[in-house]
Design a protein around this motif. Structure first.
Motif, PDB file in Angstrom:
ATOM      1  N   ARG A 187       4.091  -2.816   6.463  1.00 23.16           N
ATOM      2  CA  ARG A 187       4.371  -1.550   7.135  1.00 23.16           C
ATOM      3  C   ARG A 187       3.393  -0.463   6.681  1.00 23.16           C
ATOM      4  O   ARG A 187       3.189  -0.258   5.477  1.00 23.16           O
ATOM      5  CB  ARG A 187       5.809  -1.100   6.847  1.00 23.16           C
ATOM      6  CG  ARG A 187       6.868  -2.062   7.345  1.00 23.16           C
ATOM      7  CD  ARG A 187       8.230  -1.787   6.750  1.00 23.16           C
ATOM      8  NE  ARG A 187       8.626  -0.395   6.883  1.00 23.16           N
ATOM      9  CZ  ARG A 187       8.724   0.462   5.859  1.00 23.16           C
ATOM     10  NH1 ARG A 187       8.452   0.076   4.629  1.00 23.16           N
ATOM     11  NH2 ARG A 187       9.105   1.707   6.073  1.00 23.16           N
ATOM     12  N   TRP A 188       2.790   0.233   7.665  1.00 24.77           N
ATOM     13  CA  TRP A 188       1.817   1.277   7.365  1.00 24.77           C
ATOM     14  C   TRP A 188       2.100   2.510   8.207  1.00 24.77           C
ATOM     15  O   TRP A 188       2.639   2.419   9.318  1.00 24.77           O
ATOM     16  CB  TRP A 188       0.397   0.780   7.679  1.00 24.77           C
ATOM     17  CG  TRP A 188      -0.127  -0.245   6.727  1.00 24.77           C
ATOM     18  CD1 TRP A 188       0.323  -1.522   6.570  1.00 24.77           C
ATOM     19  CD2 TRP A 188      -1.201  -0.086   5.802  1.00 24.77           C
ATOM     20  NE1 TRP A 188      -0.395  -2.165   5.597  1.00 24.77           N
ATOM     21  CE2 TRP A 188      -1.350  -1.313   5.114  1.00 24.77           C
ATOM     22  CE3 TRP A 188      -2.059   0.966   5.491  1.00 24.77           C
ATOM     23  CZ2 TRP A 188      -2.311  -1.508   4.131  1.00 24.77           C
ATOM     24  CZ3 TRP A 188      -3.029   0.778   4.512  1.00 24.77           C
ATOM     25  CH2 TRP A 188      -3.144  -0.451   3.837  1.00 24.77           C
ATOM     26  N   ARG A 230      -0.286   2.566   3.378  1.00 24.93           N
ATOM     27  CA  ARG A 230       0.785   1.573   3.245  1.00 24.93           C
ATOM     28  C   ARG A 230       2.088   2.277   2.873  1.00 24.93           C
ATOM     29  O   ARG A 230       2.117   3.129   1.975  1.00 24.93           O
ATOM     30  CB  ARG A 230       0.424   0.534   2.194  1.00 24.93           C
ATOM     31  CG  ARG A 230       1.549  -0.479   1.942  1.00 24.93           C
ATOM     32  CD  ARG A 230       1.105  -1.599   1.023  1.00 24.93           C
ATOM     33  NE  ARG A 230       0.374  -2.617   1.751  1.00 24.93           N
ATOM     34  CZ  ARG A 230      -0.562  -3.405   1.199  1.00 24.93           C
ATOM     35  NH1 ARG A 230      -0.877  -3.251  -0.071  1.00 24.93           N
ATOM     36  NH2 ARG A 230      -1.159  -4.318   1.917  1.00 24.93           N
ATOM     37  N   THR A 236       9.791   5.621   5.045  1.00 27.38           N
ATOM     38  CA  THR A 236       9.572   5.641   6.485  1.00 27.38           C
ATOM     39  C   THR A 236       8.407   6.566   6.812  1.00 27.38           C
ATOM     40  O   THR A 236       7.987   7.386   5.985  1.00 27.38           O
ATOM     41  CB  THR A 236      10.819   6.121   7.247  1.00 27.38           C
ATOM     42  OG1 THR A 236      11.027   7.516   6.963  1.00 27.38           O
ATOM     43  CG2 THR A 236      12.051   5.318   6.856  1.00 27.38           C
ATOM     44  N   GLU A 266       4.781   4.935  12.297  1.00 25.89           N
ATOM     45  CA  GLU A 266       4.872   3.712  11.510  1.00 25.89           C
ATOM     46  C   GLU A 266       4.443   2.534  12.370  1.00 25.89           C
ATOM     47  O   GLU A 266       4.836   2.418  13.530  1.00 25.89           O
ATOM     48  CB  GLU A 266       6.302   3.495  11.019  1.00 25.89           C
ATOM     49  CG  GLU A 266       6.470   2.214  10.214  1.00 25.89           C
ATOM     50  CD  GLU A 266       7.879   2.045   9.672  1.00 25.89           C
ATOM     51  OE1 GLU A 266       8.344   0.890   9.588  1.00 25.89           O
ATOM     52  OE2 GLU A 266       8.509   3.072   9.334  1.00 25.89           O
ATOM     53  N   TYR A 267       3.604   1.673  11.802  1.00 27.79           N
ATOM     54  CA  TYR A 267       3.161   0.481  12.520  1.00 27.79           C
ATOM     55  C   TYR A 267       3.322  -0.705  11.593  1.00 27.79           C
ATOM     56  O   TYR A 267       2.907  -0.663  10.424  1.00 27.79           O
ATOM     57  CB  TYR A 267       1.702   0.609  12.953  1.00 27.79           C
ATOM     58  CG  TYR A 267       1.291  -0.443  13.955  1.00 27.79           C
ATOM     59  CD1 TYR A 267       1.438  -0.232  15.323  1.00 27.79           C
ATOM     60  CD2 TYR A 267       0.758  -1.659  13.530  1.00 27.79           C
ATOM     61  CE1 TYR A 267       1.080  -1.204  16.240  1.00 27.79           C
ATOM     62  CE2 TYR A 267       0.398  -2.637  14.447  1.00 27.79           C
ATOM     63  CZ  TYR A 267       0.558  -2.395  15.791  1.00 27.79           C
ATOM     64  OH  TYR A 267       0.210  -3.369  16.698  1.00 27.79           O
ATOM     65  N   THR A 268       3.927  -1.757  12.099  1.00 29.62           N
ATOM     66  CA  THR A 268       4.112  -2.962  11.310  1.00 29.62           C
ATOM     67  C   THR A 268       3.042  -3.969  11.689  1.00 29.62           C
ATOM     68  O   THR A 268       3.020  -4.473  12.817  1.00 29.62           O
ATOM     69  CB  THR A 268       5.506  -3.568  11.533  1.00 29.62           C
ATOM     70  OG1 THR A 268       6.499  -2.609  11.169  1.00 29.62           O
ATOM     71  CG2 THR A 268       5.690  -4.818  10.689  1.00 29.62           C
TER      72      THR A 268
END
Length: 483
Positions: A187-188, A230, A236, A266-268
């Motif tokens: 998650r970033w 990261r 969150t 947030e991008y996984t």
């Protein structure tokens, strides 16, 4: 029920490129896109020189290059932003005829592709239309659609369907394919900003190898910049997206007051490959078939390579030049290549950002040695991707075949009757043969003698003669293979 040779589902870069490549091979295409308007925010930011050749074949590379910025290479930084190692790339055109790496603003890429699609009479693009069902029969595929504005259901019959509809692919679900994990999700926070003044960043990728919080930053194009941080367990995007918190994150580079935040989400990142890329005349490409972490910048590139290979194979089948079994070679060739690059991305991500404080100490020692060995350092900046494996269309026989088959033929500038040309333009639209004497034998029977002023082709051939496929991959090689 109306009919069309190919329905492409998804009007992102992969779908539009696939449509252009098919149309240039004489195949009519209907592109269906569920959203009424193009997505205006950036996602992918990198293209390599191999992928630029795909866009060259699609007819858009010369327009797009004006919207890109050559990437200077990669810098690895410690937690205080001191340089641990620097791996440079030459911004000039390399062995493939384009810069080894280029930054791009994805909406610019999509705009160039959309303009080319609009100018192509063999392509129709319908926006605001979602696919709700697929029914295959002996004659092809019935595609059930719904207009998202009116709610009207319609059906169109296609000889084939290509699902380029992204990570949440509807087409993948409709054929019962599933994604398989190659590594754990990561998650970033992805932060896209604009600045009305240059930020003074080195024009390459900055990877901050901080065990407390790994991050990446880069200048994209024009006044646009990208940061990625990261996220820690339990954290969150909202925890970091406040102005004060962003100020702390950006402080080593720029005051937050000096930038306009366009997006903070947030991008996984996932490492996944679909178990099936084909069901009859329905095929998957791009993120519908695989997802990669960002550490080698190949997420979009993998999808464009899919489109390049699938377009010529599908066109050959629809033209009656080959049977449907040619489509079996699509996943057989592309999946191992995608898996290899995804695993490289996972490995590099772990090496650059993992290991905690102990990893940071080891990383500093290893990098100090690596940057003193030019041959090893080149591995960090070489844009070449792995060759395709041996198979029905890749014959690795003899010394020349083992060395060259499955690789991409270089594209230096060559001379034809004294005039400079790109090699791909000389090779033509079909298969071709390139002899040790630099004679090109095209599929239509014509012959063209080329000169190689840079010596790139001569050094690469080493006296061999190669058969080159329509996607510029060497299918086979024979003859002398000088050391």
């Amino acid at each position: 029920m109306s009919g069309v040779p190919v329905v492409v589902v998804g009007a992102g870069p992969v779908g539009l490129t696939a449509a252009l490549l098919l149309a240039r091979r004489g195949v009519g295409v209907l592109v269906l896109e569920r959203y009424a308007e193009p997505y205006v925010l950036p996602r992918a930011v990198h293209l390599d020189d191999e992928v630029f050749r795909v866009l060259q074949d699609a007819g858009v590379a010369d327009v797009l290059v004006a919207h890109t910025r050559p990437m200077a290479g990669l810098r690895l930084l410690d937690g205080t932003h001191r340089v641990l190692a620097e791996f440079r790339r030459d911004p000039a055109a390399g062995a493939n005829g384009w810069p080894q790496g280029s930054f791009v603003h994805q909406p610019d890429l999509e705009s160039v592709l959309a303009a080319a699609v609009a100018a192509e009479p063999g392509i129709e693009l319908r926006r605001g239309v979602e696919v709700t069902g697929l029914r295959q029969d002996d004659g092809g595929v019935a595609v059930i659609t719904r207009d998202r504005t009116t709610g009207e259901d319609r059906s169109v019959h296609a000889a084939a369907v290509v699902g380029c509809d992204g990570a949440g692919s509807t087409v993948r679900g409709l054929i019962g394919a599933r994604m398989r994990d190659l590594g754990r999700a990561d998650r970033w926070l992805v932060l896209d900003v604009r600045s009305d003044r240059p930020l003074g960043l080195w024009p390459g990728v900055h990877q901050v190898c901080d065990p407390r919080r790994a991050s990446t930053c880069m200048p994209v194009t024009g006044d646009r910049y990208r940061w990625e941080f990261r996220l820690l367990p339990g954290e969150t995007a909202a925890d970091l997206a406040g102005r004060a918190r962003l100020g702390e994150l950006l402080a080593p580079v720029v005051p937050v007051e000096g930038v306009e935040v366009l997006r903070a989400v947030e991008y996984t990142y996932r490492a996944q490959v679909a178990d099936r890329w084909r069901d009859g005349r329905v095929l998957l490409a791009g993120d519908a078939a695989h997802l990669s972490p960002p550490f080698v910048g190949q997420g979009l590139g993998l999808g464009l390579r899919d489109a390049h290979q699938l377009a010529w194979k599908l066109a050959a089948v629809l033209a009656g030049e080959a049977g449907d079994d040619l489509l079996d070679t699509y996943q057989a060739e592309r999946e191992p290549h995608a898996r290899a690059l995804i695993r490289v991305a996972l490995l590099l991500g772990a090496l650059m950002t993992g290991g905690g404080r102990g990893g940071a100490v080891v990383r500093r020692a290893v990098l100090a040695a690596v940057r003193r060995i030019p041959a090893v350092a080149r591995l960090a900046t070489d844009s070449r991707t792995p060759p395709l494996r041996r198979g029905l269309l890749v014959e690795r026989r003899g010394r020349a075949g083992r060395r060259l088959a499955g690789t991409l033929v270089p594209q230096p500038e060559v001379l034809v009757e004294g005039l400079p040309c790109r090699l791909d333009d000389v090779l033509g639209d079909g298969d071709a043969e390139l002899t040790a004497g630099l004679l090109v034998r095209r599929a239509d029977g014509t012959r063209v003698q080329v000169e190689d002023p840079s010596g790139t082709l001569t050094a690469w051939l080493r006296g061999a003669t190669v058969r080159i496929r329509r996607d510029r991959i060497v299918g086979s090689a024979r003859g002398t293979d000088r050391p």
